[in-house]
Scaffold this motif. Structure first.
Motif, PDB file in Angstrom:
ATOM      1  N   GLU A 250      -3.472  -5.556  -0.556  1.00 24.06           N
ATOM      2  CA  GLU A 250      -3.874  -4.290  -0.367  1.00 24.06           C
ATOM      3  C   GLU A 250      -5.364  -3.960  -0.801  1.00 24.06           C
ATOM      4  OE1 GLU A 250      -1.357  -4.165  -3.822  1.00 24.06           O
ATOM      5  OE2 GLU A 250      -1.194  -5.093  -2.176  1.00 24.06           O
TER       6      GLU A 250
ATOM      7  N   THR B 298      -7.673   5.826  -0.896  1.00 24.63           N
ATOM      8  CA  THR B 298      -6.427   5.172  -0.649  1.00 24.63           C
ATOM      9  C   THR B 298      -6.077   3.731  -0.485  1.00 24.63           C
ATOM     10  OG1 THR B 298      -4.273   5.999   0.311  1.00 24.63           O
ATOM     11  CG2 THR B 298      -6.149   5.440   1.960  1.00 24.63           C
ATOM     12  N   TYR B 299      -5.151   3.418  -0.761  1.00 19.18           N
ATOM     13  CA  TYR B 299      -4.585   2.066  -0.464  1.00 19.18           C
ATOM     14  C   TYR B 299      -4.368   1.695   1.179  1.00 19.18           C
ATOM     15  CZ  TYR B 299      -5.125  -0.197  -4.889  1.00 19.18           C
ATOM     16  OH  TYR B 299      -5.629  -0.709  -6.243  1.00 19.18           O
ATOM     17  N   SER B 300      -4.995   0.578   1.475  1.00 18.40           N
ATOM     18  CA  SER B 300      -4.452   0.228   2.812  1.00 18.40           C
ATOM     19  C   SER B 300      -4.215  -1.253   2.979  1.00 18.40           C
ATOM     20  CB  SER B 300      -5.384   0.421   3.801  1.00 18.40           C
ATOM     21  OG  SER B 300      -5.871   1.784   4.105  1.00 18.40           O
TER      22      SER B 300
ATOM     23  N   ARG C  44       1.925   1.710  -3.348  1.00 14.83           N
ATOM     24  CA  ARG C  44       0.851   2.191  -4.637  1.00 14.83           C
ATOM     25  C   ARG C  44       0.668   3.780  -4.166  1.00 14.83           C
ATOM     26  NH1 ARG C  44      -0.577  -1.739  -7.749  1.00 14.83           N
ATOM     27  NH2 ARG C  44      -0.769  -4.018  -7.247  1.00 14.83           N
ATOM     28  N   ASN C  45       0.535   4.055  -2.763  1.00 12.13           N
ATOM     29  CA  ASN C  45       0.036   5.421  -2.511  1.00 12.13           C
ATOM     30  C   ASN C  45       1.301   6.378  -2.976  1.00 12.13           C
ATOM     31  OD1 ASN C  45      -2.436   4.444  -1.495  1.00 12.13           O
ATOM     32  ND2 ASN C  45      -1.557   4.334   0.491  1.00 12.13           N
TER      33      ASN C  45
ATOM     34  N   ARG D 217     -10.668   4.922   6.898  1.00 14.21           N
ATOM     35  CA  ARG D 217     -10.000   3.750   6.157  1.00 14.21           C
ATOM     36  C   ARG D 217     -10.834   2.478   6.214  1.00 14.21           C
ATOM     37  NH1 ARG D 217      -4.417   4.589   5.692  1.00 14.21           N
ATOM     38  NH2 ARG D 217      -4.024   6.721   5.034  1.00 14.21           N
TER      39      ARG D 217
ATOM     40  N   SER E 154       0.828  -1.127  -0.034  1.00 16.05           N
ATOM     41  CA  SER E 154       0.091  -0.033   0.020  1.00 16.05           C
ATOM     42  C   SER E 154       0.759   1.506   0.033  1.00 16.05           C
ATOM     43  CB  SER E 154      -0.799   0.013   1.101  1.00 16.05           C
ATOM     44  OG  SER E 154      -1.913  -0.656   1.163  1.00 16.05           O
TER      45      SER E 154
END
Length: 366
Positions: A163, A156-158, A83-84, A171, A80
Motif C-alpha cells: 500500500e 490516506t492509504y490506497s 491501515r485506514n 488518490r 490499506s
C-alpha cells in the motif's frame, strides 16, 4: 468504562517531550515481534493504536499490555483498509505507520515536532534498515527511506497490498513531497526461512493478481508482481511484468521505478540475457542516479565480462552522496574493488581499499 474490543493502559511519564503523533500498527499472529516493537515505542510518549486482523496466538493479549487502544478488524485481504481503519481510531492527526516486525531504534522528538511545523501537508519518509539473508547465508541489511508519516486530514492509504500513502483528493500516490523523519527503524521481516518467504510471496501474488483483475495494470502493480515472481524464481513471469511496468512508466523519479529496472536486469541475467541486462542499465543510467543503481550496474558489467568498466562503477558507488544507503552492499562493493585492483596488478590501490573495507566493516558491526 472500557468498550468491548478495546484495551487501554496508562502511559508512564518519561519526561520526554510529548509530540501529537499516533503510531498505527496492524497485526496478525505477531507474538514473536509485537512486544519488542511496542516496548521500543513506549519511551517516546506517542499514542499507540494496534489493529488486530484475526490473530489466533497471543498477539492481542500482548498488545493490550502496551497500546492505548487495541481494535479488531475482520481481515479482507486489503492492507490499506486495515491501515485506514487503524488511523480512524487515533486521536491525533499525524500518523506514523509501523509494522510489528519494525523496531524503533532512535527518535529525536524535538526534531519531529519541528518538522511537523515546518512541513504541513507533506509526507515524512522513515529511514528503515532491513535485515536480510545475504548471498553467503550471513545476516546482512539494506537501507531505504519509505513514506510512513502523514496528516490523515490530507492523506490516506490506497492499494490492497504494498500500500501507498496517497492524496485524499484524487488518490494520487505521493511523489517528490517527502521529508526525512529524525528517526530510524530496524526491520526484521525479510530474514525469513525459505518456506515462510515462499508462503508470503504466494499470498502477495494472490492479492496482487486480484487487484490486477479489478483495477487494471499500473507501473507500480507490475513492479510488485515482478518482485514476487522473481523471489519465487519465476524469472519469465518477472520479466513479463517488469517490461510491461517500464512500458507504462512516464515518471522515472519514484524509487520503485529504479528498483524495477534493477529487477529486470537481474531477471535478464538469470535467464542468460546478460547483454540485454547491460543495455537496459545503460539506457536508464541518466534517470536512475543513485549509489545502489551504480552498484547494480557494476554487477551487470561483471556478468558481461567487462571488469575494468565494472571497477570504475564500483569505485563511483563508494563516493556518491547516498553511499550510506547501500548498507552491507557497500562491503561487497569494496570486496569487488580489492579483487579487481589485484587482478590488474594495482596492489597499492587494493591495499587502500582494503583499509576502507575494514573501517566500513567495523562501523557496520557497531
Amino acid at each position: 468504562m472500557q468498550k468491548p474490543g478495546l484495551a487501554m493502559n496508562k502511559r508512564e511519564d518519561t519526561g520526554m517531550r510529548k509530540v501529537p503523533v499516533s503510531v498505527c500498527i496492524i497485526a496478525k499472529n505477531e507474538e514473536k515481534h509485537i512486544a519488542e516493537c511496542l516496548r521500543r515505542i513506549k519511551p517516546y510518549g506517542f499514542e499507540v493504536i494496534v489493529t488486530d486482523t484475526g490473530s489466533t496466538d497471543r498477539t492481542r493479549e500482548i498488545a493490550a499490555q502496551y497500546a492505548d487502544r487495541v481494535v479488531d478488524f475482520p481481515w479482507c485481504d486489503d492492507f490499506s483498509a486495515a491501515r485506514n481503519f487503524c488511523a480512524r481510531h487515533a486521536t491525533n492527526r499525524h500518523i506514523l505507520a509501523l509494522d510489528c516486525d519494525e523496531y524503533l531504534e532512535s527518535c529525536d522528538t524535538d526534531g519531529l515536532a519541528g518538522q511537523i511545523r515546518a512541513h504541513p501537508r507533506m509526507v515524512g519518509a522513515l529511514h528503515i534498515k532491513s535485515i536480510v539473508s545475504g548471498a553467503d547465508g550471513q545476516a546482512s541489511y539494506v537501507k531505504d527511506n519509505v513514506p510512513r508519516f502523514y496528516d490523515r486530514q490530507y492523506f490516506t492509504y490506497s492499494g490492497t497490498i504494498h500500500e501507498q500513502i496517497t492524496h485524499r483528493k484524487g488518490r494520487q500516490p505521493v511523489s517528490g513531497m517527502n521529508f526525512l523523519l529524525p528517526m530510524e527503524v530496524v526491520h526484521h521481516g525479510y530474514a525469513l526461512p525459505e518456506d515462510e518467504m515462499r508462503k508470503k510471496q504466494e499470498r502477495n501474488l494472490r492479492i496482487l493478481y486480484r487487484e490486477l483483475e479489478t483495477g487494471g495494470m499500473t507501473p507500480y502493480l507490475c513492479f510488485q508482481i515482478g518482485q514476487s515472481e522473481l523471489v519465487l524464481g519465476n524469472c519469465g513471469k518477472a520479466v513479463e511484468y517488469y517490461e510491461e511496468g517500464l512500458r507504462l512508466t512516464t515518471d522515472f523519479r519514484p524509487l520503485y521505478v529504479h528498483g524495477m529496472v534493477e529487477g529486470l536486469a537481474k531477471a535478464y541475467v538469470m535467464t542468460g540475457r546478460e547483454q540485454e541486462a547491460l543495455a537496459l542499465m545503460e539506457r536508464h543510467e541518466p534517470l536512475c542516479e543513485s549509489a545502489r543503481f551504480v552498484f547494480y550496474h557494476a554487477n551487470v558489467l561483471m556478468d558481461n565480462h567487462e571488469p575494468l568498466r565494472a571497477l570504475v562503477k564500483y569505485v563511483k558507488a563508494t563516493m556518491m552522496p547516498d553511499t550510506g544507503m547501500l548498507g552491507n552492499e557497500l562491503l561487497y562493493c569494496y570486496r569487488h574493488i580489492i579483487e579487481l585492483y589485484h587482478m590488474f596488478g594495482e596492489d597499492d590501490l587494493a591495499d587502500v581499499f582494503h583499509a576502507r573495507y575494514e573501517e566500513c566493516r567495523k562501523m557496520l558491526l557497531n
